[in-house]
Design a protein around this motif. Structure first.
Motif, PDB file in Angstrom:
ATOM      1  N   HIS A  77      21.236  55.295 -76.012  1.00  0.00           N
ATOM      2  CA  HIS A  77      22.504  54.590 -75.811  1.00  0.00           C
ATOM      3  C   HIS A  77      22.175  53.107 -75.687  1.00  0.00           C
ATOM      4  N   MET A  78      22.780  52.306 -76.535  1.00  0.00           N
ATOM      5  CA  MET A  78      22.568  50.861 -76.528  1.00  0.00           C
ATOM      6  C   MET A  78      23.917  50.178 -76.354  1.00  0.00           C
ATOM      7  N   ARG A  79      24.022  49.304 -75.359  1.00  0.00           N
ATOM      8  CA  ARG A  79      25.266  48.575 -75.112  1.00  0.00           C
ATOM      9  C   ARG A  79      24.979  47.082 -75.013  1.00  0.00           C
ATOM     10  N   VAL A  80      25.759  46.304 -75.729  1.00  0.00           N
ATOM     11  CA  VAL A  80      25.728  44.856 -75.550  1.00  0.00           C
ATOM     12  C   VAL A  80      26.816  44.515 -74.548  1.00  0.00           C
ATOM     13  N   LEU A  81      26.419  43.959 -73.426  1.00  0.00           N
ATOM     14  CA  LEU A  81      27.361  43.658 -72.352  1.00  0.00           C
ATOM     15  C   LEU A  81      27.941  42.257 -72.463  1.00  0.00           C
ATOM     16  N   SER A  82      27.179  41.354 -73.058  1.00  0.00           N
ATOM     17  CA  SER A  82      27.692  40.007 -73.316  1.00  0.00           C
ATOM     18  C   SER A  82      26.811  39.362 -74.361  1.00  0.00           C
ATOM     19  N   ALA A 141      21.853  43.032 -72.827  1.00  0.00           N
ATOM     20  CA  ALA A 141      21.881  44.345 -73.474  1.00  0.00           C
ATOM     21  C   ALA A 141      21.265  45.389 -72.559  1.00  0.00           C
ATOM     22  N   GLN A 142      21.796  46.605 -72.654  1.00  0.00           N
ATOM     23  CA  GLN A 142      21.277  47.734 -71.891  1.00  0.00           C
ATOM     24  C   GLN A 142      20.905  48.854 -72.849  1.00  0.00           C
ATOM     25  N   LYS A 146      14.491  44.100 -77.041  1.00  0.00           N
ATOM     26  CA  LYS A 146      13.703  44.051 -75.804  1.00  0.00           C
ATOM     27  C   LYS A 146      14.169  45.106 -74.808  1.00  0.00           C
ATOM     28  N   ALA A 147      15.471  45.381 -74.775  1.00  0.00           N
ATOM     29  CA  ALA A 147      15.969  46.444 -73.894  1.00  0.00           C
ATOM     30  C   ALA A 147      15.427  47.789 -74.334  1.00  0.00           C
ATOM     31  N   LEU A 148      15.422  48.040 -75.646  1.00  0.00           N
ATOM     32  CA  LEU A 148      14.834  49.289 -76.150  1.00  0.00           C
ATOM     33  C   LEU A 148      13.365  49.367 -75.763  1.00  0.00           C
ATOM     34  N   ALA A 149      12.664  48.260 -75.907  1.00  0.00           N
ATOM     35  CA  ALA A 149      11.238  48.246 -75.567  1.00  0.00           C
ATOM     36  C   ALA A 149      10.998  48.641 -74.115  1.00  0.00           C
TER      37      ALA A 149
END
Length: 199
Positions: free
Chosen positions: A155-160, A104-105, A173-176
């Motif tokens: 902006h939140m993206r799940v890449l896989s 995730a990004q 965790k990416a948000l953190a």
């Protein structure tokens, strides 16, 4: 000046007490009455280095939605309060975080303009029941609640990803990690990090 906040929010559906310290070490004490959400908010505090205390109760006998949403709202409000006038912050942050097969990004701009864009979850993720009580759709709802009440762009993206637990945890965790960068004081920044002079 201490960058801290404490907010109590009471409605007919829930009661939330939350305190945070942006300049902490990631110490957390989380009891939202929703176990999987406790796990997510603990990860959010730990990896953002934001000290976080949350005590929440609500009508979880009906659904966990109200309690989870209200914690997201209060977290956003507290973040906005703790940031104060935003002098000296880095403002922008982005992070890409894996958890096994999930990636995730999150990209954050503490802009004063609330906006949330979330996407990339696999088909059916929103219907997945995680931990027996927490649906995948609540992840996006929490992200939107935080962004809208903290006045930040996210902006939140799940890449896989395949496992719903892994996907959700990678997102939190990416948000953190993105927040950790964005709220940090940058010694090279003078005043408000905006050409407008206000955020």
């Amino acid at each position: 000046m201490a960058r801290t906040a404490r907010i109590v929010r009471t409605t007919s559906e829930s009661q939330v007490e939350l305190s945070m310290n942006l300049d902490g070490s990631g110490r957390t004490n989380i009891d939202s009455s929703v176990p999987f959400f406790d796990h997510m908010m603990t990860a959010l505090g730990k990896h953002s280095l934001i000290d976080l205390d949350i005590k929440a109760t609500g009508d979880t006998d009906i659904d966990v939605h109200h309690t989870v949403e209200d914690v997201g709202i209060v977290f956003g409000q507290a973040l906005k309060q703790a940031l104060g006038d935003k002098q000296g912050i880095r403002r922008f942050g982005d992070a890409m975080v894996p958890l096994d097969e999930a990636l995730a990004q999150a990209v954050v701009d503490i802009s004063g303009r609330p906006y949330a864009v979330c996407g990339g979850e696999p088909d059916g993720f929103e219907f997945a029941m995680i931990g027996g009580h927490f649906t995948g759709s609540l992840v996006r709802h929490v992200m939107e609640s935080i962004a809208l009440h903290a006045d930040l762009c996210l902006h939140m993206r799940v890449l896989s990803g395949r496992d719903p637990h892994h996907i959700a945890e990678a997102e939190f965790k990416a948000l953190a990690r993105a927040l950790r960068s964005a709220v940090e004081i940058d010694p090279r920044v003078e005043g408000i990090p905006s050409t407008k002079g206000a955020l």
